[in-house]
Design a protein around this motif. Structure first.
Motif: not given
Length: 679
Positions: A349-355, A368-379
């Motif tokens: 999850a951290i790697g996905t947010m870094q990417w 891209y920040p859309d997906v970062l946000e989804r990962v941040l608050y969930n995965a």
């Protein structure tokens, strides 16, 4: 200057090689981090406070207990001189130094905030930081090599002998990232000097005229680019690009997994889909995105876009988790997304947010920040427990009553989170990511401020300063109040989240609605932009309604066919058995149930969520019992019928509460589902 004096200096801005604010290049998106964005309240502030008060001291205690510091102490020159044989290395893996480095990176951010935390907390962090940096300075080999496993005189392996699993360059990567953070945040270059000596050794050995090899675990690519940005030494950028382009030639020799596990079977530019070990994949892609940002290599960006789009369309869980296979912690095939066997490692999850963040900086694309946000608050957020002292390594989307958590090569399992792991990569990764959340909210380009994430925060941009007030992610009301602005028109752009209903979004400046309609489905490139002459005190208000919604899965995704995932705003929800009067496997919800669903604000911590957590109340049907056979014969007639039930039996109902997915697993172990039956 005394070493401790370096920690008492003012924090430096993470905006360039020297910390000075450089002019923005036209079109270039530049992160606005360091001390220039500060989270002041809300859920992210709660998480950062928990990180500082609970997760950090817990991690420091566990690192000491596990022997990570002792692995360095035993190599001190005085100890080596006194003993013919040093104490055995503690731990199963040769790369455990990296957990110290990730922790140091987080500490650099925490120590740079002198107004946060108690004196005792800060002293404990400072003492750990000082001892660890001092140890690293003293045990580093004369040629720059640094690894407490391979530096053991009694080690059966020589340095660089096992690139597949030795992870020396992976260690260097985290060391360099910690060093850059310490230099930028604290003005302390001791760790930077250590990292430079090690990096110089790698360049000498594996540079353009050296051995053509790569590390078994990508990570150093990101760090080398960051080291280039901090020092201006172009050798590091060249080395990062070499490592990106060398991978895919089958040079990683493995005893266990094949070359696909290491992304070493096909060059990155030709890779058809994200594959192999999920953390390795995302770290490699993030490093390649950094290389693109510094070189403008369009072919590399095109490959990264293609891989990203394929991942989001076919391989990413609804929570943003990545990785469906436990056997090799790998991504899996397209649409291979089982809920109860979701691996979705916290580090992935951290790697996905870094990417994601690097792709945003490379393109300015709000997707891209859309997906970062989804990962941040969930995965990502689901990893640590509510008390910050236990962690999921893998993150399933469903728990059955008899399920135990098992991660990687760990023996045995536990019902829920663990305090520590034999391979404890996730907890220190949580420490550093939580500490620097403010770095991933706001960016700039010439004449424009881009607000990519929403939180209660102070923002000090190059030309515009503002305060952001919001209850996000619990509500979608965002108010920006300008504190400083140039004497000319300036653009402020707000990201429109992909989950938002564009037809219901409202944007106002003061009491005046912004002219123009938001295009159906999205704003222009995902952004709503207001350009005007701003004055101190001007207010920009964004309203993002947050109705309860349901998501179904692609028909090729067999694991969740006939089920629905419930979400509100950026949060995915789940049902735990404690909040459901029927079995969680027996409740059925549809669009009509969600349309009538309501929200409840928990007055105090409920289900692991902080006070103020928004829960969803929904009335669900309870399906009549089916045949006890595992594979009954298909018969004609109503699908709800079974050989053992009366087809005229009325379906009962159950009122249940759904909790945010990140908050599950903080009570007694019990069944849980993200994907709830729809039929």
């Amino acid at each position: 200057m005394d070493d401790r004096d370096s920690l008492d200096r003012s924090p430096r801005d993470a905006v360039g090689r020297t910390g000075a604010v450089a002019p923005l290049a036209p079109g270039e998106v530049t992160p606005l981090g360091g001390s220039r964005v500060r989270i002041t309240g809300g859920l992210l502030a709660d998480w950062q406070r928990r990180n500082r008060e609970a997760t950090v001291p817990h991690t420091l205690e566990q690192l000491e207990k596990a022997g990570n510091l002792e692995n360095l102490r035993r190599l001190l020159p005085t100890k080596l001189a006194e003993n013919e044989q040093v104490r055995p290395y503690q731990g199963r893996y040769p790369f455990l130094d990296t957990d110290l480095y990730k922790t140091l990176e987080g500490l650099a951010y925490e120590l740079a905030r002198p107004d946060e935390g108690g004196d005792l907390e800060r002293q404990v962090m400072r003492d750990f930081y000082e001892e660890t940096v001092g140890l690293l300075e003293r045990v580093q080999a004369p040629d720059g090599y640094l690894n407490s496993f391979f530096q053991d005189p009694d080690c059966a392996k020589a340095p660089w002998e096992d690139l597949a699993w030795g992870h020396e360059m992976y260690n260097l990567g985290h060391l360099a990232q910690a060093a850059v953070a310490a230099h930028r945040q604290l003005g302390d270059r001791r760790l930077l000097d250590v990292a430079i000596r090690f990096a110089d050794l790698v360049v000498e050995r594996y540079g353009p005229t050296g051995e053509e090899a790569v590390c078994g675990h990508p990570e150093v690519e990101m760090a080398l680019v960051e080291l280039y940005r901090e020092t201006g030494d172009e050798r590091y950028l060249t080395q990062a690009r070499l490592f990106v382009d060398r991978r895919g030639r089958g040079t990683v020799v493995s005893r266990v997994f094949g070359s696909q596990y290491f992304q070493d079977h096909v060059p990155l530019r030709e890779l058809p889909s994200v594959t192999g070990h999920a953390v390795r994949m995302t770290y490699l892609a993030a490093g390649a995105a950094d290389v693109y940002r510094e070189t403008g290599d369009r072919e590399l960006l095109d490959a990264l876009r293609r891989l990203w789009d394929d991942m989001v369309a076919t391989k990413l869980y609804v929570t943003g988790g990545l990785g469906s296979r436990h056997s090799d912690e790998a991504v899996g095939d397209r649409y291979e997304l089982p809920s109860e066997r979701s691996y979705s490692e916290t580090c992935a999850a951290i790697g996905t947010m870094q990417w994601a963040w690097r792709m945003f900086l490379a393109t300015g694309d709000a997707h891209y920040p859309d997906v970062l946000e989804r990962v941040l608050y969930n995965a990502f957020a689901v990893g640590p427990a509510a008390d910050g002292r236990a962690f999921f390594y893998d993150n399933p989307l469903q728990r059955r009553a008899d399920h135990d958590q098992r991660s990687g090569a760990e023996e045995g399992g536990e019902a829920l989170r663990r305090a520590w792991f034999g391979c404890p990569c996730c907890p220190p990764n949580v420490v550093r990511w939580m500490a620097q959340l403010a770095d991933f909210l706001v960016a700039e380009r010439a004449g424009e401020l881009l607000v990519a994430g929403y939180a209660q925060a102070h923002v000090d941009g190059t030309e515009v300063a503002l305060d952001m007030a919001t209850g996000y992610p619990w509500d979608g009301e965002v108010r920006l109040t300008v504190r400083r602005a140039p004497d000319r028109p300036y653009r402020i752009s707000l990201r429109v989240p992909g989950w938002a209903d564009a037809g219901r979004i409202r944007l106002t400046v003061g009491d005046e609605a912004v002219a123009g309609e938001v295009p159906a489905g999205t704003a222009v490139d995902g952004w709503l932009t207001v350009e005007r002459l701003w004055r101190p005190g001007d207010e920009l208000r964004l309203s993002l309604p947050m109705p309860v919604r349901g998501h179904v899965s692609h028909p090729h995704l067999d694991a969740t066919r006939g089920a629905v995932a419930v979400a509100r705003g950026p949060l995915v929800y789940c049902v735990e058995q404690q909040d459901c009067p029927a079995g969680v496997d027996d409740v059925v919800i549809g669009a009509e149930h969600l349309a009538a669903a309501g929200t409840v604000v928990a007055p105090e911590a409920d289900g692991g969520g902080p006070a103020g957590t928004v829960l969803i109340r929904v009335a669900a049907d309870v399906a009549p019992p089916r045949s006890p056979e595992l594979y009954p014969v298909l018969t004609a007639g109503p699908r709800a019928a079974s050989p053992d039930t009366d087809t005229d039996t009325d379906t009962s109902t159950a009122d249940m509460l759904l909790v945010p997915y990140f908050a599950w697993g903080n009570r007694e172990p019990g069944p849980m589902r993200v994907w709830i039956r729809n039929v």
